[in-house]
Motif scaffolding. Structure first.
Motif, PDB file in Angstrom:
ATOM      1  N   LEU A 186      35.747  46.265  30.638  1.00 49.10           N
ATOM      2  CA  LEU A 186      35.988  46.527  31.858  1.00 49.10           C
ATOM      3  C   LEU A 186      36.077  47.994  32.326  1.00 49.10           C
ATOM      4  O   LEU A 186      36.779  48.869  31.572  1.00 49.10           O
ATOM      5  CB  LEU A 186      37.514  45.787  32.278  1.00 49.10           C
ATOM      6  N   GLN A 187      35.398  48.174  33.356  1.00 50.61           N
ATOM      7  CA  GLN A 187      35.595  49.561  34.080  1.00 50.61           C
ATOM      8  C   GLN A 187      36.404  49.343  35.268  1.00 50.61           C
ATOM      9  O   GLN A 187      35.871  48.714  36.466  1.00 50.61           O
ATOM     10  CB  GLN A 187      33.939  50.043  34.507  1.00 50.61           C
ATOM     11  N   LEU A 188      37.628  49.641  35.238  1.00 47.20           N
ATOM     12  CA  LEU A 188      38.626  49.451  36.367  1.00 47.20           C
ATOM     13  C   LEU A 188      38.825  50.651  37.125  1.00 47.20           C
ATOM     14  O   LEU A 188      39.061  51.660  36.710  1.00 47.20           O
ATOM     15  CB  LEU A 188      39.867  49.081  35.792  1.00 47.20           C
ATOM     16  N   ASP A 189      37.957  50.515  38.371  1.00 49.87           N
ATOM     17  CA  ASP A 189      38.377  51.523  39.371  1.00 49.87           C
ATOM     18  C   ASP A 189      39.481  50.956  40.346  1.00 49.87           C
ATOM     19  O   ASP A 189      39.566  50.081  41.006  1.00 49.87           O
ATOM     20  CB  ASP A 189      37.050  51.293  40.253  1.00 49.87           C
ATOM     21  N   ILE A 190      40.452  51.924  40.018  1.00 48.56           N
ATOM     22  CA  ILE A 190      41.824  51.769  41.009  1.00 48.56           C
ATOM     23  C   ILE A 190      41.742  51.433  42.199  1.00 48.56           C
ATOM     24  O   ILE A 190      42.392  50.712  43.139  1.00 48.56           O
ATOM     25  CB  ILE A 190      42.772  52.758  40.506  1.00 48.56           C
ATOM     26  N   PHE A 191      40.681  52.108  43.048  1.00 52.20           N
ATOM     27  CA  PHE A 191      40.458  52.126  44.391  1.00 52.20           C
ATOM     28  C   PHE A 191      40.051  50.551  44.703  1.00 52.20           C
ATOM     29  O   PHE A 191      40.678  49.919  45.603  1.00 52.20           O
ATOM     30  CB  PHE A 191      39.380  52.904  44.703  1.00 52.20           C
ATOM     31  N   HIS A 192      39.255  49.889  43.910  1.00 51.01           N
ATOM     32  CA  HIS A 192      38.739  48.647  44.336  1.00 51.01           C
ATOM     33  C   HIS A 192      40.048  47.663  44.041  1.00 51.01           C
ATOM     34  O   HIS A 192      40.209  46.759  44.720  1.00 51.01           O
ATOM     35  CB  HIS A 192      37.617  48.422  43.460  1.00 51.01           C
ATOM     36  N   CYS A 193      40.599  48.004  42.758  1.00 51.95           N
ATOM     37  CA  CYS A 193      41.544  47.073  42.444  1.00 51.95           C
ATOM     38  C   CYS A 193      42.708  46.904  43.534  1.00 51.95           C
ATOM     39  O   CYS A 193      43.326  45.977  43.645  1.00 51.95           O
ATOM     40  CB  CYS A 193      42.327  47.301  40.997  1.00 51.95           C
ATOM     41  N   GLN A 194      43.148  48.057  43.934  1.00 51.34           N
ATOM     42  CA  GLN A 194      44.054  48.164  44.908  1.00 51.34           C
ATOM     43  C   GLN A 194      43.830  47.354  46.221  1.00 51.34           C
ATOM     44  O   GLN A 194      44.516  46.731  46.658  1.00 51.34           O
ATOM     45  CB  GLN A 194      44.615  49.604  45.347  1.00 51.34           C
ATOM     46  N   ILE A 195      42.470  47.489  46.579  1.00 50.63           N
ATOM     47  CA  ILE A 195      42.208  46.907  47.781  1.00 50.63           C
ATOM     48  C   ILE A 195      42.155  45.231  47.788  1.00 50.63           C
ATOM     49  O   ILE A 195      42.300  44.629  48.590  1.00 50.63           O
ATOM     50  CB  ILE A 195      40.720  47.149  48.177  1.00 50.63           C
ATOM     51  N   MET A 196      41.627  44.884  46.445  1.00 49.43           N
ATOM     52  CA  MET A 196      41.506  43.275  46.317  1.00 49.43           C
ATOM     53  C   MET A 196      42.693  42.682  45.944  1.00 49.43           C
ATOM     54  O   MET A 196      42.877  41.555  46.313  1.00 49.43           O
ATOM     55  CB  MET A 196      40.628  43.224  45.299  1.00 49.43           C
ATOM     56  N   ASP A 197      43.511  43.490  45.254  1.00 47.44           N
ATOM     57  CA  ASP A 197      44.623  42.742  44.498  1.00 47.44           C
ATOM     58  C   ASP A 197      46.158  43.349  44.632  1.00 47.44           C
ATOM     59  O   ASP A 197      47.028  42.759  44.749  1.00 47.44           O
ATOM     60  CB  ASP A 197      44.361  42.434  43.112  1.00 47.44           C
ATOM     61  N   GLY A 198      45.885  44.845  44.665  1.00 47.73           N
ATOM     62  CA  GLY A 198      47.191  45.608  44.480  1.00 47.73           C
ATOM     63  C   GLY A 198      47.912  45.426  43.158  1.00 47.73           C
ATOM     64  O   GLY A 198      47.101  45.381  42.047  1.00 47.73           O
ATOM     65  N   ASN A 199      49.139  45.208  43.125  1.00 46.58           N
ATOM     66  CA  ASN A 199      49.808  44.972  41.849  1.00 46.58           C
ATOM     67  C   ASN A 199      49.365  45.682  40.604  1.00 46.58           C
ATOM     68  O   ASN A 199      49.189  45.309  39.534  1.00 46.58           O
ATOM     69  CB  ASN A 199      49.903  43.541  41.827  1.00 46.58           C
ATOM     70  N   LEU A 200      49.217  46.880  40.845  1.00 44.70           N
ATOM     71  CA  LEU A 200      48.523  48.017  40.135  1.00 44.70           C
ATOM     72  C   LEU A 200      49.106  48.026  38.551  1.00 44.70           C
ATOM     73  O   LEU A 200      48.452  48.050  37.643  1.00 44.70           O
ATOM     74  CB  LEU A 200      48.176  49.393  40.600  1.00 44.70           C
ATOM     75  N   THR A 201      50.332  48.039  38.733  1.00 40.97           N
ATOM     76  CA  THR A 201      51.056  48.354  37.257  1.00 40.97           C
ATOM     77  C   THR A 201      50.826  47.002  36.294  1.00 40.97           C
ATOM     78  O   THR A 201      50.352  47.051  35.407  1.00 40.97           O
ATOM     79  CB  THR A 201      52.731  48.413  37.664  1.00 40.97           C
TER      80      THR A 201
END
Length: 280
Positions: A186-201
């Protein structure tokens, strides 16, 4: 092709490894629009005489299409999950592997592609997923032989690309599980993850076992991590360190006032880790 400034969680800045002339050329060429979504296929070797050595440490090759198709911008988002174009995907993969071997680049970003214009996501998802899984299984065998890691990056569909097929870490992780190859991550881009789901921790902790590369940018502006926005990057960097993440972190952002002016956050990070003294 995307060049990255690299932030290693075990501080080892690239700058000492690159000559001043080459570094200036890299910094001048690090234009987000040009390199992230360029339709050109002109190799960048001419920009840096030491480029192969640099890329070995700091870049991914995007596996999109063999050559731009006139009038079809969808190809800029890949072919991995696009039904009926498996032969083109294999050609693109072969070209990407060829570049990786020459440049000693250990990772390929395998892009999924877009939902067809006018189609409803729910109506085509099953066919596109099946196509993606088939292509990834084919790719995994080749990548394993070449000791290259294939990366899947979810791209948010709320701001960046409403039609991109792969949109969340959950979807990507499920596909990786079905393919079942250690050569794919998985290439995890924090930018995209925050926009789609948040809950980053919790997302970083949940998907950490399958993460092969991390990217970031501030939300929503997609600028430097110390620019105004939703994310606390000192916390996120510390979180990655606490998880013993030893890979690279790609700075996939749009500098607000140029690359060099936007690197204050990186100098602060290095100082906090004892890499730079106050006089540097």
């Amino acid at each position: 092709m995307t060049l990255y400034y690299v932030l290693s969680t075990i501080p080892s800045p690239l700058d000492p490894l690159i000559g001043s002339e080459d570094r200036e050329k890299m910094e001048a060429s690090l234009n987000y629009a040009e390199h992230c979504f360029s339709r050109t296929r002109t190799p960048l070797e001419s920009k840096c005489k030491n480029l192969p050595g640099t890329l070995e440490h700091s870049c991914n090759w995007d596996c999109k299409n063999k050559a731009p198709h006139a009038g079809n911008q969808d190809d800029d988002r890949g072919l991995g999950a696009v039904p009926g174009r498996q032969h083109e995907f294999r050609e693109a993969l072969a070209l990407a592997v060829k570049y990786c071997k020459v440049l000693k680049c250990p990772r390929i970003h395998i892009m999924a592609g877009r939902i067809p214009l006018g189609a409803k996501r729910e109506e085509v998802s099953a066919e596109m997923e099946a196509t993606f899984i088939g292509n990834l299984r084919y790719a995994a065998d080749i990548l394993a032989q070449e000791k290259i890691t294939g990366l899947l990056e979810p791209i948010n569909s709320r701001i960046t690309d409403p039609r991109y097929f792969l949109t969340t870490p959950e979807q990507a992780a499920a596909i990786l599980k079905k393919v079942g190859s250690p050569s794919l991550k998985l290439q995890l881009d924090i930018f995209h993850c925050q926009i789609m789901d948040g809950n980053l921790t919790q997302n970083l902790e949940k998907y950490f076992p399958v993460i092969g590369h991390v990217q970031f940018a501030q939300v929503p502006g997609r600028h430097e991590p110390d620019s105004p926005g939703e994310l606390n990057f000192p916390y996120l960097f510390q979180l990655l360190e606490s998880m013993s993440y030893s890979g690279f972190v790609g700075c996939e952002y749009k500098p607000k006032e140029g690359t060099l002016k936007g690197l204050g956050w990186l100098h602060s990070y290095w100082k906090s880790h004892g890499v730079l003294d106050s006089g540097s």
